[in-house]
Motif scaffolding. Sequence first.
Motif, PDB file in Angstrom:
ATOM      1  N   ASN A  66     -54.910  86.886-133.953  1.00 56.24           N
ATOM      2  CA  ASN A  66     -55.090  88.256-134.470  1.00 56.24           C
ATOM      3  C   ASN A  66     -55.197  89.321-133.380  1.00 56.24           C
ATOM      4  N   GLN A  67     -55.034  88.953-132.124  1.00 52.60           N
ATOM      5  CA  GLN A  67     -55.101  89.969-131.071  1.00 52.60           C
ATOM      6  C   GLN A  67     -53.941  90.963-131.162  1.00 52.60           C
ATOM      7  N   LEU A  68     -52.749  90.456-131.365  1.00 51.00           N
ATOM      8  CA  LEU A  68     -51.579  91.329-131.355  1.00 51.00           C
ATOM      9  C   LEU A  68     -51.529  92.263-132.560  1.00 51.00           C
ATOM     10  N   GLU A  69     -52.236  91.897-133.633  1.00 54.14           N
ATOM     11  CA  GLU A  69     -52.289  92.778-134.797  1.00 54.14           C
ATOM     12  C   GLU A  69     -53.050  94.069-134.487  1.00 54.14           C
ATOM     13  N   ARG A  70     -53.841  94.074-133.418  1.00 52.53           N
ATOM     14  CA  ARG A  70     -54.605  95.261-133.046  1.00 52.53           C
ATOM     15  C   ARG A  70     -53.762  96.285-132.280  1.00 52.53           C
ATOM     16  N   VAL A  71     -52.614  95.857-131.777  1.00 50.63           N
ATOM     17  CA  VAL A  71     -51.804  96.724-130.915  1.00 50.63           C
ATOM     18  C   VAL A  71     -51.198  97.846-131.749  1.00 50.63           C
ATOM     19  N   THR A  72     -51.499  99.086-131.353  1.00 49.46           N
ATOM     20  CA  THR A  72     -50.953 100.253-132.054  1.00 49.46           C
ATOM     21  C   THR A  72     -49.928 101.011-131.213  1.00 49.46           C
ATOM     22  N   GLY A  73     -49.854 100.696-129.932  1.00 50.96           N
ATOM     23  CA  GLY A  73     -48.883 101.351-129.062  1.00 50.96           C
ATOM     24  C   GLY A  73     -48.677 100.533-127.814  1.00 50.96           C
ATOM     25  N   TRP A  74     -47.478 100.647-127.233  1.00 51.51           N
ATOM     26  CA  TRP A  74     -47.185  99.890-126.024  1.00 51.51           C
ATOM     27  C   TRP A  74     -46.368 100.754-125.087  1.00 51.51           C
ATOM     28  N   GLU A  75     -46.442 100.431-123.811  1.00 48.17           N
ATOM     29  CA  GLU A  75     -45.747 101.197-122.789  1.00 48.17           C
ATOM     30  C   GLU A  75     -44.264 100.902-122.871  1.00 48.17           C
ATOM     31  N   ALA A  76     -43.480 101.913-123.229  1.00 51.54           N
ATOM     32  CA  ALA A  76     -42.044 101.708-123.430  1.00 51.54           C
ATOM     33  C   ALA A  76     -41.202 102.556-122.495  1.00 51.54           C
ATOM     34  N   LYS A  77     -41.816 103.178-121.495  1.00 50.09           N
ATOM     35  CA  LYS A  77     -41.066 104.082-120.631  1.00 50.09           C
ATOM     36  C   LYS A  77     -40.460 103.376-119.431  1.00 50.09           C
ATOM     37  N   ARG A  78     -41.174 102.359-118.906  1.00 50.89           N
ATOM     38  CA  ARG A  78     -40.754 101.830-117.609  1.00 50.89           C
ATOM     39  C   ARG A  78     -40.537 100.325-117.588  1.00 50.89           C
ATOM     40  N   PHE A  79     -41.127  99.597-118.531  1.00 47.97           N
ATOM     41  CA  PHE A  79     -41.175  98.156-118.388  1.00 47.97           C
ATOM     42  C   PHE A  79     -40.352  97.459-119.468  1.00 47.97           C
ATOM     43  N   TYR A  80     -39.303  96.787-119.032  1.00 50.63           N
ATOM     44  CA  TYR A  80     -38.451  96.015-119.937  1.00 50.63           C
ATOM     45  C   TYR A  80     -39.190  94.739-120.355  1.00 50.63           C
ATOM     46  N   HIS A  84     -42.199  95.738-129.015  1.00 48.64           N
ATOM     47  CA  HIS A  84     -43.563  95.268-129.255  1.00 48.64           C
ATOM     48  C   HIS A  84     -43.806  94.012-128.431  1.00 48.64           C
ATOM     49  N   PRO A  85     -44.984  93.879-127.817  1.00 50.44           N
ATOM     50  CA  PRO A  85     -45.214  92.765-126.880  1.00 50.44           C
ATOM     51  C   PRO A  85     -45.328  91.389-127.527  1.00 50.44           C
ATOM     52  N   ALA A  86     -45.349  91.297-128.846  1.00 51.73           N
ATOM     53  CA  ALA A  86     -45.577  90.006-129.497  1.00 51.73           C
ATOM     54  C   ALA A  86     -44.578  88.948-129.047  1.00 51.73           C
ATOM     55  N   ARG A  87     -43.298  89.293-129.039  1.00 54.97           N
ATOM     56  CA  ARG A  87     -42.280  88.291-128.695  1.00 54.97           C
ATOM     57  C   ARG A  87     -42.438  87.830-127.255  1.00 54.97           C
ATOM     58  N   THR A  88     -42.759  88.752-126.353  1.00 52.78           N
ATOM     59  CA  THR A  88     -42.963  88.385-124.953  1.00 52.78           C
ATOM     60  C   THR A  88     -44.148  87.442-124.814  1.00 52.78           C
ATOM     61  N   MET A  89     -45.230  87.712-125.534  1.00 49.43           N
ATOM     62  CA  MET A  89     -46.444  86.908-125.390  1.00 49.43           C
ATOM     63  C   MET A  89     -46.310  85.535-126.044  1.00 49.43           C
ATOM     64  N   GLU A  90     -45.463  85.430-127.043  1.00 48.97           N
ATOM     65  CA  GLU A  90     -45.258  84.134-127.698  1.00 48.97           C
ATOM     66  C   GLU A  90     -44.547  83.140-126.784  1.00 48.97           C
ATOM     67  N   GLY A  91     -43.783  83.638-125.809  1.00 52.30           N
ATOM     68  CA  GLY A  91     -43.090  82.763-124.874  1.00 52.30           C
ATOM     69  C   GLY A  91     -41.832  82.162-125.454  1.00 52.30           C
TER      70      GLY A  91
END
Length: 372
Positions: A66-80, A84-91
């Motif tokens: 349930n950590q990722l459900e808390r995410v309301t915004g992510w840095e989308a300007k500089r980092f590919y 949403h970070p969920a897919r990256t964190m799932e591996g």
Amino acid sequence: MGSDISKFSAPSAGKRHKWTLAAYKYMARKRLARNSSIDLKSIASKSWDIAPGETTVSPPAFYLPNQLERVTGWEAKRFYPYVHPARTMEGGLSVAQGPTRGYLIKDVWLVDGALYKGKASHWLSLKPSTFPRVVVEHEIERAAIYCTQNGNSWFGTWLMEDCVTYALACNEGVPVTTAPSARYPLFTQAPAYEDWLGMKPLRLRSAFFRELVLFDDQSNNQSRHLRYRAMGEKLLSHVPHEPHPGVFILRGGDGDLRFLRNEMAVAEHLRTHRGFRIVDPLKTDVPSIIAACAGARVVAGVEGSQLVHGVNVLQAGGSVLTLQPPNRFVSYYKYLTDRDQQHFGFVVGMPEGDGFRIDIDEVERTLDLMPV
């Protein structure tokens, strides 16, 4: 990969003055023609692969349900990737890491943080000067520029990326970076890091380059991994160190606001219960910071540039634990730990006033998941 400026031509004697309207011509074209500028690398007389690309598969991060459900915004300007970070964190992602490349361009002007040749340009700072200079005092036979827009703007990027590219620049020409200005002052801790890393760049605000080498060095391939680790070993060579449980690096109010309201409570808890050291990089000199971080099995703190002090000297098998504000999740350190055979975990906070709060029990349970 040490600097050997003597094998390349330094600025010509006598500082022969040259005049250029390159910056003003660029401004006029942009204002009147409204056309996008040509990137300088696209008109290179020569380009080559310095190191090959590769494909990597990302491991999963360590985090509670349930950590990722808390995410309301992510840095989308500089980092590919800008998702949403969920897919990256799932591996399990197959990631194409591009090659490291060099580009040779002839007869290039440096004017107040930007490079020009004809209709082509390349920006080394984020904001152009309102009244760029027309007099150029330095002429250099062959130079290599290792600094970037992001590196000139953020300390963490400078240390994690630009300083790594410096090793490439030393092999290609006089290593050049932009000189500090009122708009872009030199980072306070940069001189100490440059000293320990043996960096001796030429700092210029304006110049004419007979030959100039630029780089594509953003991919986390094996070459970048090896140069980053070599940089860390240089830093470690200056301090005695033994393995210890971890270091909590305070962020405080520096940089972009990520205000963890109970930051000191989290840090003190980890010091008392897990033997972590606490470092305040705003109140500590670089030798003391590196000495405290050296040997840490875990580098923890609010996600941000200050963590680079510990990540630089973190060994393979070590772990990074980031405390993430729910409205500004950044995955950047996950890409570095994936590259450097380390582990990545995170806890997402809950909004509170003008900041956020982290549940200390969730920090403990996340650390219990990680191989620390």
